[in-house]
Scaffold this active site. Sequence first.
Site, PDB file in Angstrom:
ATOM      1  N   HIS A  23       3.493  -3.713  -3.117  1.00  0.00           N
ATOM      2  CA  HIS A  23       3.671  -5.152  -2.890  1.00  0.00           C
ATOM      3  C   HIS A  23       3.304  -5.856  -4.202  1.00  0.00           C
ATOM      4  O   HIS A  23       2.464  -5.353  -4.961  1.00  0.00           O
ATOM      5  CB  HIS A  23       2.708  -5.552  -1.764  1.00  0.00           C
ATOM      6  CG  HIS A  23       2.842  -6.955  -1.278  1.00  0.00           C
ATOM      7  ND1 HIS A  23       2.297  -8.030  -1.935  1.00  0.00           N
ATOM      8  CD2 HIS A  23       3.435  -7.462  -0.163  1.00  0.00           C
ATOM      9  CE1 HIS A  23       2.553  -9.129  -1.254  1.00  0.00           C
ATOM     10  NE2 HIS A  23       3.244  -8.820  -0.176  1.00  0.00           N
ATOM     11  N   ASP A  39      -4.548  -0.112  -0.982  1.00  0.00           N
ATOM     12  CA  ASP A  39      -4.119  -1.348  -0.340  1.00  0.00           C
ATOM     13  C   ASP A  39      -3.799  -1.013   1.115  1.00  0.00           C
ATOM     14  O   ASP A  39      -2.767  -0.399   1.407  1.00  0.00           O
ATOM     15  CB  ASP A  39      -2.891  -1.892  -1.083  1.00  0.00           C
ATOM     16  CG  ASP A  39      -2.276  -3.093  -0.385  1.00  0.00           C
ATOM     17  OD1 ASP A  39      -2.771  -3.489   0.689  1.00  0.00           O
ATOM     18  OD2 ASP A  39      -1.282  -3.623  -0.912  1.00  0.00           O
ATOM     19  N   GLN A  43      -1.070  -2.803   5.275  1.00  0.00           N
ATOM     20  CA  GLN A  43      -0.119  -2.359   6.309  1.00  0.00           C
ATOM     21  C   GLN A  43      -0.592  -1.118   7.039  1.00  0.00           C
ATOM     22  O   GLN A  43       0.146  -0.598   7.877  1.00  0.00           O
ATOM     23  CB  GLN A  43       1.264  -2.097   5.673  1.00  0.00           C
ATOM     24  CG  GLN A  43       1.906  -3.312   5.059  1.00  0.00           C
ATOM     25  CD  GLN A  43       2.308  -4.380   6.076  1.00  0.00           C
ATOM     26  OE1 GLN A  43       2.352  -4.130   7.283  1.00  0.00           O
ATOM     27  NE2 GLN A  43       2.592  -5.570   5.591  1.00  0.00           N
ATOM     28  N   LYS A  70      -2.853  -9.756   9.483  1.00  0.00           N
ATOM     29  CA  LYS A  70      -1.901  -8.695   9.854  1.00  0.00           C
ATOM     30  C   LYS A  70      -2.477  -7.790  10.935  1.00  0.00           C
ATOM     31  O   LYS A  70      -1.810  -6.894  11.429  1.00  0.00           O
ATOM     32  CB  LYS A  70      -1.535  -7.871   8.616  1.00  0.00           C
ATOM     33  CG  LYS A  70      -0.752  -8.684   7.573  1.00  0.00           C
ATOM     34  CD  LYS A  70      -0.322  -7.819   6.433  1.00  0.00           C
ATOM     35  CE  LYS A  70       0.083  -8.596   5.209  1.00  0.00           C
ATOM     36  NZ  LYS A  70       1.381  -9.277   5.320  1.00  0.00           N
ATOM     37  N   CYS A 109       8.384  -9.255  -1.048  1.00  0.00           N
ATOM     38  CA  CYS A 109       7.379  -9.224  -2.131  1.00  0.00           C
ATOM     39  C   CYS A 109       7.258  -7.832  -2.719  1.00  0.00           C
ATOM     40  O   CYS A 109       6.150  -7.382  -3.063  1.00  0.00           O
ATOM     41  CB  CYS A 109       6.012  -9.710  -1.653  1.00  0.00           C
ATOM     42  SG  CYS A 109       6.026 -11.414  -1.122  1.00  0.00           S
TER      43      CYS A 109
HETATM   44  C1  PLP Z   1       1.267  -3.775   1.452  1.00  0.00           C
HETATM   45  C2  PLP Z   1       0.786  -5.183   1.293  1.00  0.00           C
HETATM   46  N1  PLP Z   1      -0.171  -5.447   0.416  1.00  0.00           N
HETATM   47  C3  PLP Z   1      -0.660  -6.683   0.235  1.00  0.00           C
HETATM   48  C4  PLP Z   1      -0.172  -7.745   0.947  1.00  0.00           C
HETATM   49  C5  PLP Z   1      -0.711  -9.106   0.701  1.00  0.00           C
HETATM   50  O1  PLP Z   1      -1.363  -9.582   1.816  1.00  0.00           O
HETATM   51  P1  PLP Z   1      -1.904 -11.103   1.834  1.00  0.00           P
HETATM   52  O2  PLP Z   1      -0.741 -11.965   1.484  1.00  0.00           O
HETATM   53  O3  PLP Z   1      -2.363 -11.274   3.232  1.00  0.00           O
HETATM   54  O4  PLP Z   1      -3.009 -11.171   0.835  1.00  0.00           O
HETATM   55  C6  PLP Z   1       0.856  -7.530   1.876  1.00  0.00           C
HETATM   56  C7  PLP Z   1       1.451  -8.655   2.623  1.00  0.00           C
HETATM   57  O5  PLP Z   1       2.552  -8.593   3.088  1.00  0.00           O
HETATM   58  C8  PLP Z   1       1.333  -6.211   2.051  1.00  0.00           C
HETATM   59  O6  PLP Z   1       2.300  -5.956   2.936  1.00  0.00           O
END
Ligand code: PLP
Length: 427
Positions: free
Chosen positions: A144, A221, A224, A247, A385
């Site tokens: 992401h 990270d 997900q 999430k 993203c």
């Molecule tokens: C794999 C992953 N990492 C990081 C994020 C970023 O999350 P946030 O926007 O809640 O900080 C997302 C959000 O879609 C994501 O899917």
Amino acid sequence: MTSVPKRWPGLSGPQEVVRRDRSFDVEALRADFPILRRQIHGKPLVYLDNAATAQKPQAVIDSVSRYYEQDNANVHRGVHYLSERATEEYEGARKTIQYFLNAADASEIIFVRGATEGINLVAQTYGRANVGRGDEVLISAMEHHSNIVPWQMLCEVKGAKLRVIPINDSGELIWEEFEKLLGSRTKMVAVTHVSNALGTVNPVRRIVEQAHRANVPVLVDGAQSVPHIEVDVQALDCDFFVFSGHKIYGPTGIGVLYGKSALLDAMPPYQGGGDMISSVTFEKTTYNKLPYKFEAGTPHIAGGIGLGCAIGYLNGVGIERVERHEHDLLAYATRAVGEIPGLLVIGTAAEKAGVLSFVMEEIHPHDIGTILDQQGIAIRTGHHCAQPVMQRFGIPATARASFALYNTREEVDALVSGLKKVREVFA
Ligand SMILES: Cc1ncc(COP(=O)(O)O)c(C=O)c1O
């Protein structure tokens, strides 16, 4: 089914959401989520955009309003009753998250705004202190943007280099390339546990083992992964782990950075201000102990309490049951969309969780999303993203259905008939 949720010591207050019904009754679970009773364009809502954000159970909504209605006060400061109540609930949530991740200590749980802020925190503290000119940060091609850009910014300032582990046509990391890229210049490996664009589950335990052999720390990270699969940070042995509350059925604006205490202790603070200090003079400031060293200013108290409640709720349902249910849904949906002519699934890794990305011949994903919306079906379309993933597959965007514990096979059937309608419109 007879398994019971983990009984976490010290769990009380809004986090203590124990479901009496120990079977996985999806209809009963759906009743916990008020928004699922909504109609959209005159049709029942079919919410399949859970990777963007999940819906909230009534217990979470209540825990947030109860805090404002009954307990609102600042934390860690007052000696009065309400401040003590607020602190107790907020710190109780931290404990819940510790048990949820199986962190060794609650002080390893840092409240942040979300996964994005957690990664920026590590890049700007650990990264600035440990990455220098000519060093390398290793990420994967399925990250992401929030696990790309903070490292890019760090590399720019430090004269370091961002290296990228490529992925194969199924959307899996190419292990041999990872081994080749991991070298004496590597100062950090930062990888996603589950890809938001492809659904791939990465072998993070193996990645950590390999990186640690080269004395390189690993940030995972988990944005997900935590809603879908059981996570144990001690078993993974990762050095940092981040996720977002919204999430995982919790509020927006709150998330978690887990870090091993030895690393967190040695890191400089991120932001300066109240709460993160132990003493201040104009000549010198000394910093507070963990986790407060990284939590400057009044925190998102209601968010922390709501997140604790969301995790209590998920624990009450049982993450292993959720995993089984969503795995079944994903397999069912993958088979069903596979029968739609001209539809191609993007991301066919052997290990997947929660996400079904696809394109349809000669139909732009935004058109798919708009036509489905008219039928009350919410999916996500775009680059998610993760523009480099789109570049890897040579497409501008995908349509993405993503699942949560409250989704049903009937909703997958609605998606499939919606997609057939999309084909008819463009025939
Ligand atoms: C794999 C992953 N990492 C990081 C994020 C970023 O999350 P946030 O926007 O809640 O900080 C997302 C959000 O879609 C994501 O899917």
